[in-house]
Enzyme design. Structure first.
Site, PDB file in Angstrom:
ATOM      1  N   THR A 195       0.837  -1.213   0.000  1.00 43.89           N
ATOM      2  CA  THR A 195       0.000   0.000   0.000  1.00 43.89           C
ATOM      3  C   THR A 195       0.872   1.263   0.000  1.00 43.89           C
ATOM      4  O   THR A 195       0.698   2.155  -0.829  1.00 43.89           O
ATOM      5  CB  THR A 195      -0.897   0.005   1.261  1.00 43.89           C
ATOM      6  OG1 THR A 195      -1.678  -1.186   1.253  1.00 43.89           O
ATOM      7  CG2 THR A 195      -1.811   1.218   1.291  1.00 43.89           C
ATOM      8  N   GLY A 244      -0.323   8.809   9.481  1.00 44.67           N
ATOM      9  CA  GLY A 244      -0.335   8.816   8.008  1.00 44.67           C
ATOM     10  C   GLY A 244       0.123  10.132   7.415  1.00 44.67           C
ATOM     11  O   GLY A 244       1.277  10.531   7.556  1.00 44.67           O
ATOM     12  N   ALA A 263      12.450  -3.495  -3.807  1.00 42.01           N
ATOM     13  CA  ALA A 263      12.403  -4.912  -3.405  1.00 42.01           C
ATOM     14  C   ALA A 263      10.993  -5.256  -2.946  1.00 42.01           C
ATOM     15  O   ALA A 263      10.364  -4.480  -2.215  1.00 42.01           O
ATOM     16  CB  ALA A 263      13.383  -5.178  -2.265  1.00 42.01           C
ATOM     17  N   ASP A 321      -0.995  -0.898  17.592  1.00 42.51           N
ATOM     18  CA  ASP A 321      -0.494   0.084  16.620  1.00 42.51           C
ATOM     19  C   ASP A 321      -0.606   1.508  17.192  1.00 42.51           C
ATOM     20  O   ASP A 321       0.343   2.291  17.113  1.00 42.51           O
ATOM     21  CB  ASP A 321      -1.288  -0.039  15.306  1.00 42.51           C
ATOM     22  CG  ASP A 321      -0.869   1.020  14.309  1.00 42.51           C
ATOM     23  OD1 ASP A 321       0.205   0.883  13.709  1.00 42.51           O
ATOM     24  OD2 ASP A 321      -1.612   2.014  14.153  1.00 42.51           O
ATOM     25  N   LYS A 335       2.425   4.283  18.092  1.00 46.60           N
ATOM     26  CA  LYS A 335       2.440   5.700  17.686  1.00 46.60           C
ATOM     27  C   LYS A 335       2.505   6.612  18.912  1.00 46.60           C
ATOM     28  O   LYS A 335       3.218   7.622  18.918  1.00 46.60           O
ATOM     29  CB  LYS A 335       1.186   6.002  16.855  1.00 46.60           C
ATOM     30  CG  LYS A 335       1.192   5.286  15.508  1.00 46.60           C
ATOM     31  CD  LYS A 335      -0.187   5.319  14.868  1.00 46.60           C
ATOM     32  CE  LYS A 335      -0.182   4.688  13.504  1.00 46.60           C
ATOM     33  NZ  LYS A 335      -1.532   4.378  13.017  1.00 46.60           N
ATOM     34  N   GLY A 353      -6.627  -1.133   2.477  1.00 46.15           N
ATOM     35  CA  GLY A 353      -5.180  -0.977   2.735  1.00 46.15           C
ATOM     36  C   GLY A 353      -4.866  -0.215   4.005  1.00 46.15           C
ATOM     37  O   GLY A 353      -3.733   0.231   4.197  1.00 46.15           O
ATOM     38  N   VAL A 413       3.492   8.000  12.144  1.00 49.13           N
ATOM     39  CA  VAL A 413       2.401   8.420  13.030  1.00 49.13           C
ATOM     40  C   VAL A 413       1.378   9.241  12.239  1.00 49.13           C
ATOM     41  O   VAL A 413       1.738  10.249  11.616  1.00 49.13           O
ATOM     42  CB  VAL A 413       2.926   9.264  14.214  1.00 49.13           C
ATOM     43  CG1 VAL A 413       1.778   9.660  15.143  1.00 49.13           C
ATOM     44  CG2 VAL A 413       3.995   8.511  14.992  1.00 49.13           C
ATOM     45  N   GLU A 438       8.271  10.434   9.471  1.00 45.77           N
ATOM     46  CA  GLU A 438       7.005  11.180   9.515  1.00 45.77           C
ATOM     47  C   GLU A 438       5.794  10.278   9.277  1.00 45.77           C
ATOM     48  O   GLU A 438       4.735  10.452   9.895  1.00 45.77           O
ATOM     49  CB  GLU A 438       7.033  12.294   8.453  1.00 45.77           C
ATOM     50  CG  GLU A 438       5.831  13.206   8.459  1.00 45.77           C
ATOM     51  CD  GLU A 438       5.700  13.971   9.766  1.00 45.77           C
ATOM     52  OE1 GLU A 438       6.532  14.845  10.024  1.00 45.77           O
ATOM     53  OE2 GLU A 438       4.760  13.693  10.531  1.00 45.77           O
ATOM     54  N   ILE A 452      -0.674  13.239   8.145  1.00 47.62           N
ATOM     55  CA  ILE A 452      -0.598  14.449   8.989  1.00 47.62           C
ATOM     56  C   ILE A 452       0.863  14.675   9.396  1.00 47.62           C
ATOM     57  O   ILE A 452       1.476  13.782   9.975  1.00 47.62           O
ATOM     58  CB  ILE A 452      -1.453  14.295  10.270  1.00 47.62           C
ATOM     59  CG1 ILE A 452      -2.900  13.960   9.927  1.00 47.62           C
ATOM     60  CG2 ILE A 452      -1.376  15.563  11.111  1.00 47.62           C
ATOM     61  CD1 ILE A 452      -3.770  13.682  11.157  1.00 47.62           C
TER      62      ILE A 452
HETATM   63  P1  NDP Z   1       1.821  -4.021   2.842  1.00 48.88           P
HETATM   64  O1  NDP Z   1       1.607  -5.322   3.524  1.00 48.88           O
HETATM   65  O2  NDP Z   1       0.776  -3.496   1.937  1.00 48.88           O
HETATM   66  O3  NDP Z   1       3.172  -4.078   2.001  1.00 48.88           O
HETATM   67  C1  NDP Z   1       4.345  -4.661   2.481  1.00 48.88           C
HETATM   68  C2  NDP Z   1       5.307  -4.802   1.317  1.00 48.88           C
HETATM   69  O4  NDP Z   1       6.538  -5.286   1.795  1.00 48.88           O
HETATM   70  C3  NDP Z   1       4.832  -5.759   0.244  1.00 48.88           C
HETATM   71  O5  NDP Z   1       5.092  -5.219  -1.011  1.00 48.88           O
HETATM   72  C4  NDP Z   1       5.714  -6.987   0.450  1.00 48.88           C
HETATM   73  O6  NDP Z   1       5.982  -7.684  -0.755  1.00 48.88           O
HETATM   74  C5  NDP Z   1       6.973  -6.350   0.970  1.00 48.88           C
HETATM   75  N1  NDP Z   1       7.793  -7.219   1.789  1.00 48.88           N
HETATM   76  C6  NDP Z   1       7.487  -7.800   2.965  1.00 48.88           C
HETATM   77  N2  NDP Z   1       8.525  -8.488   3.439  1.00 48.88           N
HETATM   78  C7  NDP Z   1       9.514  -8.361   2.536  1.00 48.88           C
HETATM   79  C8  NDP Z   1      10.845  -8.841   2.441  1.00 48.88           C
HETATM   80  N3  NDP Z   1      11.366  -9.606   3.389  1.00 48.88           N
HETATM   81  N4  NDP Z   1      11.568  -8.512   1.358  1.00 48.88           N
HETATM   82  C9  NDP Z   1      11.053  -7.737   0.387  1.00 48.88           C
HETATM   83  N5  NDP Z   1       9.808  -7.223   0.427  1.00 48.88           N
HETATM   84  C10 NDP Z   1       9.046  -7.543   1.487  1.00 48.88           C
HETATM   85  O7  NDP Z   1       2.170  -2.979   3.978  1.00 48.88           O
HETATM   86  P2  NDP Z   1       1.858  -1.421   4.006  1.00 48.88           P
HETATM   87  O8  NDP Z   1       2.355  -0.788   2.785  1.00 48.88           O
HETATM   88  O9  NDP Z   1       0.431  -1.227   4.405  1.00 48.88           O
HETATM   89  O10 NDP Z   1       2.711  -0.973   5.273  1.00 48.88           O
HETATM   90  C11 NDP Z   1       4.115  -0.865   5.207  1.00 48.88           C
HETATM   91  C12 NDP Z   1       4.622  -0.153   6.456  1.00 48.88           C
HETATM   92  O11 NDP Z   1       4.036   1.134   6.521  1.00 48.88           O
HETATM   93  C13 NDP Z   1       4.270  -0.825   7.774  1.00 48.88           C
HETATM   94  O12 NDP Z   1       5.306  -0.583   8.692  1.00 48.88           O
HETATM   95  C14 NDP Z   1       3.007  -0.088   8.227  1.00 48.88           C
HETATM   96  O13 NDP Z   1       2.832  -0.115   9.610  1.00 48.88           O
HETATM   97  C15 NDP Z   1       3.339   1.309   7.751  1.00 48.88           C
HETATM   98  N6  NDP Z   1       2.209   2.173   7.514  1.00 48.88           N
HETATM   99  C16 NDP Z   1       1.171   1.751   6.755  1.00 48.88           C
HETATM  100  C17 NDP Z   1       0.123   2.605   6.465  1.00 48.88           C
HETATM  101  C18 NDP Z   1      -1.036   2.183   5.636  1.00 48.88           C
HETATM  102  O14 NDP Z   1      -1.978   2.969   5.482  1.00 48.88           O
HETATM  103  N7  NDP Z   1      -1.059   0.983   5.082  1.00 48.88           N
HETATM  104  C19 NDP Z   1       0.108   3.971   6.983  1.00 48.88           C
HETATM  105  C20 NDP Z   1       1.271   4.331   7.770  1.00 48.88           C
HETATM  106  C21 NDP Z   1       2.270   3.451   8.022  1.00 48.88           C
HETATM  107  P3  NDP Z   1       4.795  -8.384  -1.610  1.00 48.88           P
HETATM  108  O15 NDP Z   1       3.920  -7.253  -2.079  1.00 48.88           O
HETATM  109  O16 NDP Z   1       5.510  -9.021  -2.733  1.00 48.88           O
HETATM  110  O17 NDP Z   1       4.113  -9.307  -0.668  1.00 48.88           O
HETATM  111  N1  HSE Z   2      -2.879   0.390  10.393  1.00 55.13           N
HETATM  112  C1  HSE Z   2      -2.605   1.760  10.587  1.00 55.13           C
HETATM  113  C2  HSE Z   2      -3.902   2.475  10.868  1.00 55.13           C
HETATM  114  C3  HSE Z   2      -1.945   2.346   9.375  1.00 55.13           C
HETATM  115  O1  HSE Z   2      -4.968   1.914  10.601  1.00 55.13           O
HETATM  116  O2  HSE Z   2      -3.883   3.606  11.363  1.00 55.13           O
HETATM  117  C4  HSE Z   2      -1.528   3.775   9.547  1.00 55.13           C
HETATM  118  O3  HSE Z   2      -0.504   3.889  10.486  1.00 55.13           O
END
Ligand code: NDP
Ligand code: HSE
Length: 436
Positions: free
Chosen positions: A14, A135, A44, A202, A206, A188, A133, A130, A137
């Site tokens: 995401t 998203g 990656a 979570d 934060k 997502g 915490v 940034e 903001i």
């Molecule tokens: P997702 O699960 O959507 O994406 C994780 C990604 O990491 C995927 O593309 C996955 O690959 C890849 N991945 C996982 N393990 C490995 C590895 N060992 N090597 C290479 N690639 C790897 O997570 P999000 O994008 O939702 O979240 C990512 C981070 O951002 C987390 O720390 C989350 O807490 C934080 N976050 C998320 C928010 C949100 O709205 N979703 C908001 C704020 C923070 P593949 O796609 O091939 O499985």
């Molecule tokens: N899982 C988190 C949430 C993502 O729902 O707020 C943003 O940090």
């Protein structure tokens, strides 16, 4: 223009896809701000065959995240895979090779941030977070820089988008918990393991980060009193509404004369307060500084592009500061590392708060009197009470809001109430915050 800042992106979910979309879509504006283009050169992900919602042409895409963390052609690593391991090892490897880090990983920072920030200081690189915490903001920058002239007294916020989305769907649409959670996952918003969201972990990650940068204390995740939203039932949402409240999940950090309160909790808030009106995936943080007074922040707390907005802002900071002496960096946790001070954290039993209680009781005479007598004997005032008329042999429902009371005193009264013969199993109890 000068040479681009070359970004190695680890994670293409995401947030990762959002980062590519925002960097590409706003490339010109971003380069004008940063003084040089910012370009993703390496990515990656685990599954290279998976369809992605962003263009990857011109980017080296690999499944070996270590390759990205170590490659000499990468200037800065963006870690958006989440979790503790291998994210921590990848970040430490990249730091050891002199690369700055941008991460959205609040779990890792809250639980092991001290080690990561120390490694970055030693190597003279930045760790920017940034996106970790609230998203989109820019709350980290606001507290760390914009409010640097204040002693921050307290902060409270809706800081988990998934919880807020679920509670909003339950309140506004009468949706059940499981359906609303599934929808938040589809959009997502949720963590890879959504129990982190709904069990309050979570938000506690934060809150740990916010408290550290607001109060100048070390990251203290293990001292947060954690509560999620799994106990909220449709009847609580209805009772709260009838009493003039909304149910929200909050993170609260507060200085008191006895120590710092650090708690995440399901909370009833009067429905005319700002935080009560924050719906869906929106987040909001209200804080009080001794110079600025109360100040509020509001915006999307999760989702690809809003979170990418924060990641890209960090990349612009890295681009602006690359080559600068590390003494010119803003301290990662807002306070100079040698000025961070331990603060006593109050055990949850020692806080004071108003309370909400919903009970199911047998429909017999004297029930209300017995319950209110226990509260009165415990010197607990009732601010509001609601009794739902039982229909055809059903149990009656009673909802009560108390005045502010020491937690331990309320717990002792609750034990007595639970033991009353006509009180059924499965009562609900949440704290109430008025934000007067
Ligand atoms: P997702 O699960 O959507 O994406 C994780 C990604 O990491 C995927 O593309 C996955 O690959 C890849 N991945 C996982 N393990 C490995 C590895 N060992 N090597 C290479 N690639 C790897 O997570 P999000 O994008 O939702 O979240 C990512 C981070 O951002 C987390 O720390 C989350 O807490 C934080 N976050 C998320 C928010 C949100 O709205 N979703 C908001 C704020 C923070 P593949 O796609 O091939 O499985
Ligand atoms: N899982 C988190 C949430 C993502 O729902 O707020 C943003 O940090």
């Amino acid at each position: 223009m000068t040479t681009p800042l070359r970004v190695g992106l680890i994670g293409l979910g995401t947030v990762g896809q959002g980062v590519i979309r925002v960097l590409r879509g706003n490339a010109d504006e971003i380069a004008r701000r940063a003084g040089r283009p910012i370009v993703v050169t390496h990515v990656a992900a685990r599954d290279l065959g998976r369809k992605r919602d962003c263009k990857l042409d011109g980017i080296t895409v690999v499944s070996d995240a270590q390759f990205v963390a170590r490659d000499a052609d990468v200037d800065v690593v963006v870690e958006v895979i989440g979790g503790i391991s291998p994210a921590r090892e990848l970040i430490l490897q990249a730091i050891a090779r002199g690369k700055s880090i941008v991460t959205a990983n609040k779990a890792l920072l809250a639980e092991d941030g001290n080690r990561i920030f120390a490694a970055a200081r030693e190597r003279g690189v930045m760790v920017a977070f940034e996106a970790a915490v609230a998203g989109g903001i820019p709350i980290i920058k606001a507290i760390r820089e914009g409010l640097a002239g204040n002693r921050i007294e307290e902060l409270a916020g809706v800081i988990n988008g998934t919880c807020n989305y679920i509670l909003t769907q339950m309140t506004e649409r009468g949706q059940d918990f499981a359906t609303a959670l599934a929808e938040a996952q589809r959009l997502g918003y949720a963590e890879a393991d959504p129990r982190f969201d709904v069990e309050g972990v979570d938000a506690s990650h934060k809150l740990t980060i916010l408290a550290a940068i607001a109060f100048g204390m070390p990251l203290a995740f293990d001292q947060v009193a954690i509560e999620g939203i799994t106990g909220v039932q449709a009847q609580d949402i209805q009772a709260a509404r009838s009493l003039g409240y909304r149910i929200k999940h909050l993170g609260i950090a507060k200085r008191t004369g006895k120590g710092v309160e650090l708690r995440t909790q399901t909370t009833l808030i009067p429905d005319d307060r700002l935080l009560a009106k924050v719906d869906g995936v929106l987040n909001s943080i209200v804080l009080k500084g001794n110079a600025v007074g109360r100040i509020g922040f509001y915006g999307r707390g999760a989702g690809g592009d809003p979170t990418a907005s924060a990641v890209v802002a960090d990349l612009v900071d890295v681009a602006r500061l690359s080559g600068a002496d590390r003494r010119h960096f803003v301290p990662a946790l807002a306070f100079q590392p040698d000025s961070v001070r331990e603060l006593p954290v109050l055990p949850i039993g020692e806080i004071e708060s108003a309370q909400y209680l919903r009970l199911r009781v047998a429909d017999t005479p004297g029930v209300l009197k017995a319950i209110t007598s226990i509260l009165a004997e415990s010197d607990i005032s009732i601010e509001a009470i609601l009794q739902k008329e039982p229909r055809g042999g059903e149990d009656a429902t009673i909802a009560i809001i108390t005045s502010v009371v020491p937690e331990q005193r309320f717990n002792a009264a609750l034990d007595k109430i639970r033991r009353l013969p006509f009180v059924r199993e499965g009562l609900s109890r949440f704290r109430v915050e008025h934000f007067d």
